[in-house]
Structures are given as structure tokens and as C-alpha cells.
Design a protein around this motif. Structure first.
Motif, PDB file in Angstrom:
ATOM      1  N   VAL A 215      58.470 142.321  42.723  1.00 47.55           N
ATOM      2  CA  VAL A 215      58.071 141.306  43.696  1.00 47.55           C
ATOM      3  C   VAL A 215      57.945 139.951  43.006  1.00 47.55           C
ATOM      4  N   ALA A 216      57.278 139.950  41.857  1.00 49.98           N
ATOM      5  CA  ALA A 216      57.134 138.701  41.094  1.00 49.98           C
ATOM      6  C   ALA A 216      58.497 138.187  40.647  1.00 49.98           C
ATOM      7  N   GLY A 217      59.386 139.103  40.252  1.00 51.32           N
ATOM      8  CA  GLY A 217      60.726 138.701  39.831  1.00 51.32           C
ATOM      9  C   GLY A 217      61.509 138.054  40.957  1.00 51.32           C
ATOM     10  N   GLY A 218      61.392 138.613  42.159  1.00 54.21           N
ATOM     11  CA  GLY A 218      62.068 138.029  43.313  1.00 54.21           C
ATOM     12  C   GLY A 218      61.568 136.626  43.602  1.00 54.21           C
ATOM     13  N   ALA A 219      60.251 136.424  43.472  1.00 54.03           N
ATOM     14  CA  ALA A 219      59.666 135.098  43.699  1.00 54.03           C
ATOM     15  C   ALA A 219      60.133 134.108  42.632  1.00 54.03           C
ATOM     16  N   GLN A 220      60.188 134.570  41.389  1.00 59.47           N
ATOM     17  CA  GLN A 220      60.667 133.712  40.303  1.00 59.47           C
ATOM     18  C   GLN A 220      62.109 133.284  40.556  1.00 59.47           C
ATOM     19  N   ALA A 221      62.933 134.217  41.014  1.00 58.27           N
ATOM     20  CA  ALA A 221      64.336 133.917  41.308  1.00 58.27           C
ATOM     21  C   ALA A 221      64.433 132.875  42.418  1.00 58.27           C
ATOM     22  N   ALA A 222      63.592 133.002  43.450  1.00 60.09           N
ATOM     23  CA  ALA A 222      63.618 132.058  44.570  1.00 60.09           C
ATOM     24  C   ALA A 222      63.284 130.646  44.112  1.00 60.09           C
ATOM     25  N   ARG A 223      62.266 130.527  43.275  1.00 57.89           N
ATOM     26  CA  ARG A 223      61.859 129.192  42.817  1.00 57.89           C
ATOM     27  C   ARG A 223      62.957 128.527  41.999  1.00 57.89           C
ATOM     28  N   LYS A 224      63.550 129.276  41.083  1.00 56.20           N
ATOM     29  CA  LYS A 224      64.576 128.700  40.211  1.00 56.20           C
ATOM     30  C   LYS A 224      65.864 128.414  40.994  1.00 56.20           C
ATOM     31  N   LEU A 225      66.212 129.294  41.926  1.00 57.44           N
ATOM     32  CA  LEU A 225      67.405 129.062  42.734  1.00 57.44           C
ATOM     33  C   LEU A 225      67.203 127.837  43.631  1.00 57.44           C
TER      34      LEU A 225
ATOM     35  N   GLY B 114      67.877 124.830  41.668  1.00 57.76           N
ATOM     36  CA  GLY B 114      69.311 124.668  41.432  1.00 57.76           C
ATOM     37  C   GLY B 114      70.058 124.182  42.662  1.00 57.76           C
ATOM     38  N   MET B 115      69.509 124.444  43.852  1.00 54.41           N
ATOM     39  CA  MET B 115      70.122 124.008  45.109  1.00 54.41           C
ATOM     40  C   MET B 115      69.657 122.616  45.525  1.00 54.41           C
ATOM     41  N   GLY B 116      68.787 122.010  44.725  1.00 56.60           N
ATOM     42  CA  GLY B 116      68.213 120.726  45.147  1.00 56.60           C
ATOM     43  C   GLY B 116      67.255 120.897  46.303  1.00 56.60           C
ATOM     44  N   LYS B 117      66.690 122.086  46.444  1.00 58.16           N
ATOM     45  CA  LYS B 117      65.699 122.441  47.474  1.00 58.16           C
ATOM     46  C   LYS B 117      66.237 122.302  48.905  1.00 58.16           C
ATOM     47  N   LYS B 118      67.557 122.473  49.053  1.00 61.71           N
ATOM     48  CA  LYS B 118      68.140 122.482  50.395  1.00 61.71           C
ATOM     49  C   LYS B 118      69.455 123.255  50.366  1.00 61.71           C
ATOM     50  N   GLY B 119      69.820 123.827  51.502  1.00 62.86           N
ATOM     51  CA  GLY B 119      71.082 124.553  51.585  1.00 62.86           C
ATOM     52  C   GLY B 119      70.933 125.908  52.250  1.00 62.86           C
TER      53      GLY B 119
ATOM     54  N   TYR C 133      60.349 126.663  51.229  1.00 68.29           N
ATOM     55  CA  TYR C 133      61.278 125.527  51.157  1.00 68.29           C
ATOM     56  C   TYR C 133      61.907 125.351  52.544  1.00 68.29           C
ATOM     57  N   PRO C 134      61.384 124.425  53.349  1.00 74.04           N
ATOM     58  CA  PRO C 134      61.829 124.290  54.742  1.00 74.04           C
ATOM     59  C   PRO C 134      63.295 123.913  54.927  1.00 74.04           C
ATOM     60  N   ASP C 135      63.907 123.333  53.911  1.00 75.67           N
ATOM     61  CA  ASP C 135      65.310 122.920  54.029  1.00 75.67           C
ATOM     62  C   ASP C 135      66.290 123.959  53.475  1.00 75.67           C
ATOM     63  N   ILE C 136      65.773 125.128  53.136  1.00 78.33           N
ATOM     64  CA  ILE C 136      66.628 126.232  52.679  1.00 78.33           C
ATOM     65  C   ILE C 136      66.573 127.343  53.717  1.00 78.33           C
TER      66      ILE C 136
ATOM     67  N   PRO D 218      80.998 129.702  55.530  1.00 76.85           N
ATOM     68  CA  PRO D 218      81.698 128.903  54.512  1.00 76.85           C
ATOM     69  C   PRO D 218      80.864 127.778  53.913  1.00 76.85           C
ATOM     70  N   ASP D 219      79.767 127.411  54.584  1.00 78.69           N
ATOM     71  CA  ASP D 219      78.918 126.339  54.071  1.00 78.69           C
ATOM     72  C   ASP D 219      77.730 126.857  53.254  1.00 78.69           C
ATOM     73  N   ALA D 220      77.730 128.148  52.951  1.00 79.03           N
ATOM     74  CA  ALA D 220      76.666 128.698  52.093  1.00 79.03           C
ATOM     75  C   ALA D 220      76.758 128.071  50.714  1.00 79.03           C
ATOM     76  N   THR D 221      75.605 127.736  50.145  1.00 80.43           N
ATOM     77  CA  THR D 221      75.578 127.061  48.844  1.00 80.43           C
ATOM     78  C   THR D 221      74.905 127.883  47.751  1.00 80.43           C
ATOM     79  N   ALA D 222      74.494 129.113  48.091  1.00 83.55           N
ATOM     80  CA  ALA D 222      73.848 129.947  47.079  1.00 83.55           C
ATOM     81  C   ALA D 222      73.942 131.420  47.442  1.00 83.55           C
ATOM     82  N   VAL D 223      73.937 132.253  46.405  1.00 80.82           N
ATOM     83  CA  VAL D 223      73.900 133.711  46.574  1.00 80.82           C
ATOM     84  C   VAL D 223      72.786 134.254  45.692  1.00 80.82           C
ATOM     85  N   TYR D 224      71.872 135.003  46.312  1.00 78.19           N
ATOM     86  CA  TYR D 224      70.863 135.738  45.538  1.00 78.19           C
ATOM     87  C   TYR D 224      71.254 137.205  45.558  1.00 78.19           C
ATOM     88  N   ALA D 225      71.531 137.751  44.405  1.00 81.09           N
ATOM     89  CA  ALA D 225      71.910 139.161  44.278  1.00 81.09           C
ATOM     90  C   ALA D 225      70.763 139.923  43.634  1.00 81.09           C
TER      91      ALA D 225
END
Length: 314
Positions: free
Chosen positions: A142-152, A155-160, A188-191, A218-225
Motif C-alpha cells: 500500500v505504501a509502495g503504491g502511494a510512493q509510486a503515485a507521488r513520484k509519477l 513526472g507528469m507535472g501534476k496533470k494528465g 491531484y485534481p488535475d490527474i 490516445p491522450d494518456a500521458t502516464a502508465v502505472y504498472a
């Protein structure tokens, strides 16, 4: 000559007693040992994944150190196969079972049977739903998923728009990594998460799933795997877009995943310690056999890996 004759009679009597014991379900003759070693079975979900190969290797290293006869069974991601393997382990007189469930829900009946036979059970990496085990060894998913969200998000400029590649349905790690990520990304309201689909922790399947989801988004700007294997499949599907138009984030910290982070095609990954998971699982089983007190929940820390610190993990 008389002593030799007596010895032969005693040996024959012991053999008869052991045979009778087997017939009536007694275990006093072997007590689940092999050549004087404690026999322990590791039921692993699949060895067609480098993460679980590392977990197995860590378990084998610790077993050798402790003098444990560790038998490894690969379920090849099939719950029915794993249930049969659990039954086989019980019939072979093992002293303890370590299980990495294919499906956390489906593993419960097999674990209940083992516990009902007074065989200690240790779950590793994935928990067992609805059935108590003697010890659970896992990363904080759970903590790892949250860490991934913050860093991603950074990287997205907090939108996308984000696509999520989910792991095996029913696996606790799938649920926990997804929960941690989605709970955090909502901040992140813009994601926006625009699509979620399972790729079963598999690289080839993730390639196909990502290709299809990118066509419809086609306008997706990120993938969380939810693991590195799927992240690597997504990178293949994205081609030149990976790391540029579309940021990819993985989970596990495998060797191939770290290489992708280093090259820039993957923004980052959450590094686990699979060998440490395997080592601690065997140590817990070893202590349980000896009726020693074992910590019920043992959480292994995870770390965020990006291009800035990837050298520390290679």
C-alpha cells in the motif's frame, strides 16, 4: 553374532512400526524430516517472473544456512495446481509450508486444511484472505503504491491522464498496490485515471493490453504498472513515446526494471527485496517448527527508485 542378530530384529521391528504408523496416519518415525533435516515446502505462484525467482533464491540460501530441506513447487499461476501442491506437501509429511498465493482468496481452503493438521503456514509477498496463517512476510504494498503515485504525479507535472495495468485478479499485492496508488493519486485534481485493466503481472500480456488501451485513450500521458514486467511490456507497446510523451512507473525493482529506469524509458519503480522476503519466510518456518515465538506480521520496507538514485540499487 548375538548382538548383530538382535540389531537386525530391532531394525525389522522399527520398519514394521513405521509402516503401521503410515497406515494409521502416525508421524513419529520420520517427523517430516529428510536425512535429519526439517522438510519445508515453498509453494510459489510462478517462476516465470524474475521477482519470484529471486524470492526462491533467497529462500534456498537461508534453507541451506539453517540445514532445512526446502522443496519448491511452482504453481505456474494456476490456483487449482497450487491447491494440489499443498495437499501433496501435507501427504509428504512436511514440517511447515510457505505459500506465495496465486490467488489470495482461492488459497484459503488449502491453508485451512494445513492448519487443521497442525502444520505451520507462512504466507510470503501475498496474504491469504479469510484464513489465519502463523506468519505473514510481505513488502508494504500500500505504501509502495502511494510512493509510486507521488513520484509519477511529479513526472507528469501534476496533470494528465493515467492508465493502470493491474496484476493478477484476487492477489493481495494487486489489491494493495492499486489501493495505495489510487488513494494517493486522488489528491491531484488535475490527474485522472482513464483506464484500468489486468495484464496478470505478465510482460507480453501488458504489451497487448497497453496497445489496446492507448488506442482508446490516445491522450494518456502516464502508465502505472503494478509490477516491472508489465511496465516493460508497456514500454515495448509505447515505443519512442516511453519516457517522453508517456511516463511509465513500475513496481518491484527487478534488474530489467532498473535498466529501464537508468535508460529513461521508465520514470521509476518501487524496489522490493525479494531475496529478503524469501530468507525471512524460511527463518519464520524454521522457528515455528521449533515452537519459537515468531512475529505475526513482518513488513519489509520498499524504496522509490528514479534515475537519480538507481545506481544505488544496481
Amino acid at each position: 553374532m548375538i548382538n548383530k542378530h538382535i540389531k537386525k530384529i530391532a531394525t525389522a521391528a522399527l520398519a514394521v512400526a513405521c509402516t503401521a504408523g503410515l497406515m494409521f496416519g502416525l508421524s513419529g518415525c520420520s517427523q517430516g524430516s529428510s536425512g535429519g533435516k526439517d522438510k519445508v515446502t515453498l509453494l510459489v505462484s510462478t517462476l516465470n517472473n524474475p521477482f519470484f525467482v529471486d524470492l526462491r533464491d533467497g529462500a534456498q540460501e537461508e534453507a541451506k544456512k539453517l540445514g532445512v530441506d526446502l522443496q519448491v513447487s511452482d504453481a505456474q499461476n494456476d490456483s487449482a495446481t497450487q491447491q494440489n501442491q499443498a495437499q501433496n506437501a501435507q501427504s509428504q509429511g512436511v514440517r511447515a509450508v510457505i505459500i506465495n498465493p496465486v490467488d489470495s482468496d482461492a488459497a484459503a481452503p488449502a491453508v485451512a486444511t494445513l492448519r487443521g493438521s497442525s502444520i505451520p503456514v507462512v504466507s510470503v509477498d501475498r496474504s491469504v484472505t479469510g484464513e489465519e496463517v502463523n506468519a505473514h512476510i510481505a513488502s508494504d504494498n500500500v505504501a509502495g503504491g502511494a510512493q509510486a503515485a507521488r513520484k509519477l504525479a511529479e513526472g507528469m507535472g501534476k496533470k494528465g491522464k493515467v492508465i493502470i495495468l493491474q496484476g493478477t485478479p484476487g492477489a493481495a499485492s494487486t489489491r494493495d498496490r492499486g489501493k495505495g496508488f489510487k488513494d494517493e493519486i486522488r489528491k491531484y485534481p488535475d490527474i485522472k485515471v482513464v483506464a484500468e485493466q489486468t495484464a496478470n503481472f505478465d510482460r507480453t500480456e501488458a504489451l497487448n493490453v497497453t496497445s489496446n488501451l492507448m488506442q482508446s485513450n490516445p491522450d494518456a500521458t502516464a502508465v502505472y504498472a503494478e509490477n516491472d514486467e508489465m511496465a516493460l511490456g508497456a514500454i515495448q507497446a509505447l515505443g519512442s513515446k516511453a519516457g517522453k510523451d508517456v511516463q511509465v512507473f513500475g513496481f518491484d525493482g527487478t534488474a530489467d526494471g532498473l535498466k529501464a529506469v537508468e535508460s529513461g524509458t521508465m520514470l521509476g519503480t518501487i524496489a522490493q527485496q525479494p531475496k529478503e522476503l524469501g530468507r525471512k519466510a524460511v527463518r519464520a518456518a524454521y522457528d515455528l517448527i521449533r515452537n519459537k515465538k515468531v512475529e505475526k506480521i513482518q513488513s519489509i520496507a520498499v524504496k522509490t527508485v528514479t534515475k537519480e538514485n538507481v545506481a544505488d540499487f544496481k
